[in-house]
Design an enzyme around this catalytic site. Structure first.
Site, short mmCIF file in Angstrom:
data_model
loop_
_atom_site.label_atom_id
_atom_site.label_comp_id
_atom_site.label_asym_id
_atom_site.label_seq_id
_atom_site.Cartn_x
_atom_site.Cartn_y
_atom_site.Cartn_z
N TYR A 1 0.87 -1.14 0.09
CA TYR A 1 -0.06 -0.01 -0.24
C TYR A 1 0.90 1.20 0.12
O TYR A 1 1.89 1.16 0.75
CB TYR A 1 -0.87 0.14 1.21
CG TYR A 1 -2.10 -1.04 1.28
CD1 TYR A 1 -3.17 -0.68 0.79
CD2 TYR A 1 -2.18 -1.96 2.19
CE1 TYR A 1 -4.47 -1.50 0.51
CE2 TYR A 1 -3.08 -2.89 2.30
CZ TYR A 1 -4.17 -2.62 1.25
OH TYR A 1 -5.18 -3.36 1.25
N TYR B 1 -0.38 -9.80 0.81
CA TYR B 1 0.55 -9.20 1.67
C TYR B 1 0.37 -9.84 3.21
O TYR B 1 -0.53 -10.36 3.52
CB TYR B 1 0.43 -7.69 1.81
CG TYR B 1 -1.05 -7.12 2.15
CD1 TYR B 1 -1.37 -6.90 3.56
CD2 TYR B 1 -1.95 -6.84 1.33
CE1 TYR B 1 -2.36 -6.41 4.03
CE2 TYR B 1 -3.05 -6.24 1.72
CZ TYR B 1 -3.42 -6.10 3.19
OH TYR B 1 -4.68 -5.54 3.81
N ARG C 1 -2.88 -12.00 3.75
CA ARG C 1 -4.21 -11.58 3.10
C ARG C 1 -4.13 -12.11 1.54
O ARG C 1 -3.36 -11.77 0.99
CB ARG C 1 -4.38 -10.13 3.28
CG ARG C 1 -4.33 -9.42 4.72
CD ARG C 1 -5.54 -9.80 5.57
NE ARG C 1 -6.69 -10.38 4.95
CZ ARG C 1 -7.89 -9.65 4.31
NH1 ARG C 1 -7.72 -8.24 4.62
NH2 ARG C 1 -8.84 -10.14 3.88
N HIS D 1 -6.91 -8.45 -2.52
CA HIS D 1 -8.40 -8.09 -2.48
C HIS D 1 -8.43 -6.54 -2.85
O HIS D 1 -7.34 -6.03 -2.79
CB HIS D 1 -8.82 -8.23 -0.93
CG HIS D 1 -8.05 -7.55 -0.08
ND1 HIS D 1 -6.96 -8.31 0.55
CD2 HIS D 1 -7.79 -6.24 0.46
CE1 HIS D 1 -6.26 -7.42 1.42
NE2 HIS D 1 -6.83 -6.20 1.44
N HIS E 1 -10.47 -3.15 -1.47
CA HIS E 1 -11.37 -2.61 -0.74
C HIS E 1 -12.49 -1.73 -1.26
O HIS E 1 -12.10 -1.13 -2.00
CB HIS E 1 -10.69 -1.95 0.50
CG HIS E 1 -9.64 -2.46 1.23
ND1 HIS E 1 -10.02 -3.10 2.68
CD2 HIS E 1 -8.43 -2.71 1.20
CE1 HIS E 1 -8.96 -3.52 3.08
NE2 HIS E 1 -7.84 -3.39 2.32
FE LIG Z 1 -6.20 -4.84 2.64
#
Ligand SMILES: [Fe+2]
Lengths: 223, 174
Positions: free
Chosen positions: A97, A136, A146, A149, A151
């Site tokens: 991110y 990640y 995770r 995905h 969001h």
């Molecule tokens: Fe996330």
């Protein structure tokens, strides 16, 4: 919130333990004028023209697999929700991110921020062009990852329909090990979080296509 | 069947908050009030990664219906506000006190560790209409105080959200 949602407390997802409300929810006696039965109205003038194309927000092209993610926002009776604000955020192709608090030692991509938004059209349809996000690691438990995905944040016609969720990609081997995905008790409901690969949506030589419909709770004040 | 909720996670900060998000009405509006507080977990620790959204009627008790919730529709009041909490779990809004017999603001809180948002209402203290408000009346009497903001000054109200614990805020099913 009704049936399909996860509970507040789901101990395998450790952050729920001190943040989940522990008292029973109060069922509100909303009159027909209750503010919660309406919601904010958004307009095209408030959004940028490229807000729904996450691959064109910088001078160069981002790295990774270009994808198109599209679908309809519907209410619980299957009717399209037009003019709904849909906001998305995600990692880059490497699973990183832009957010300062993300310490995952994967590279940032100077050509990818990973945030977008759009309004649904008259048929309730939204569409984003983006890059397939990466998996990640996180610190919930040993060797926790995770699944990839995106969001999603969605406004319906009413504040009671407000939904924030995550869209996943089909066949991810991490599903079985992810307590956030598994927090949804019903298997059929969990499947609603997974997009469908769609050759029709796929653009030759350009981008793989995924379809994902979003179903909100009841629209209030029905006739 | 509805799409299940999933947590907002810790990384929404670069995507969801926007510049005027906390300014439901601009601070220079002659009737502007400040509504602020903290979001706290079961041990009383602040949440540095929560997102608070509010939705409310205007000073005449009318819910805005015009397009422009982000840009405040060019006329100074949007009804909708969004504010991420800071390192101390603190959020704030500049807004107008809504009209009506029991003025109130709808509040949603999203955070890492919340698999779905919590929904509550902020009421104002000392309002004669509070006693007859159907939503407030349905709340157990010993917990009603958790929905009533504290007046700090003429134009400033404090509303802490306790997700859990002795002072847990009342949350509504939706
Ligand atoms: Fe996330």
């Amino acid at each position: 919130m009704t049936d399909s949602h996860p509970p507040y407390l789901y101990p395998p997802y450790k952050s729920t333990v001190l943040r989940a409300p522990s008292r029973p929810l109060v069922v509100p006696e909303y009159g027909p004028d209750a503010v919660e039965l309406s919601g904010p109205v958004f307009g095209h003038a408030e959004l940028g023209l490229l807000d729904n194309d996450l691959t064109r927000q910088h001078s160069g092209e981002p790295l990774g697999e270009r994808i198109i993610v599209t679908g309809r926002v519907l209410d619980d009776r299957g009717r399209p929700v037009p003019g709904a604000l849909v906001e998305v955020w995600q990692t880059n192709a490497a699973g990183r991110y832009v957010h300062l608090r993300d310490q995952h030692p994967a590279p940032l991509d100077p050509n990818f921020t990973g945030a977008g938004r759009c309004l649904t059209d008259a048929g309730g349809r939204y569409e984003f062009t983006t890059i397939k996000p990466g998996a990640y690691p996180w610190r919930n438990h040993h060797n926790a990852w995770r699944p990839a995905h995106i969001h999603f944040s969605v406004f319906g016609a009413a504040f009671t329909q407000r939904l924030v969720t995550q869209m996943y990609f089909p066949g991810d081997p991490l599903f079985a090990h992810d307590p956030i995905f598994q927090s949804v008790p019903d298997e059929k409901a969990r499947e609603r979080l997974v997009a469908r690969f769609d050759l029709e949506t796929t653009v030759p030589e350009q981008a793989l296509g995924y379809q994902w419909d979003i179903v909100l709770g009841a629209t209030p004040m029905e006739t | 069947m509805t799409t299940p909720s999933q947590t907002i996670g810790p990384f929404f900060g670069f995507a969801l908050p926007y510049g005027d998000g906390p300014r439901v009405a601009p601070e220079w509006h002659p009737d502007a009030v400040r509504v602020h507080g903290r979001v706290l977990d079961g041990t009383g620790d602040p949440l540095p990664d929560a997102l608070v959204e509010i939705w409310q009627a205007d000073a005449d008790g009318r819910v805005p219906g015009a397009v422009g919730a982000i840009s405040r529709a060019g006329h100074g009041f949007s009804g909708f506000g969004r504010c991420g909490t800071d390192a101390d779990g603190h959020y704030w809004f500049s807004t107008l006190k809504p009209g009506g017999p029991a003025p109130h603001i709808a509040v949603l809180v999203f955070a890492r560790g919340l698999l779905k948002p919590v929904a509550t209402r902020l009421y104002f203290p000392g309002e004669a209409g509070n006693a007859a408000d159907p939503v407030l009346s349905a709340v157990p009497a010993d917990r009603r105080d958790t929905l009533i903001a504290e007046r700090e000054s003429d134009r400033t109200y404090r509303f802490d959200v306790h997700l859990q614990g002795e002072q847990e805020t009342v949350f509504f099913a939706s």
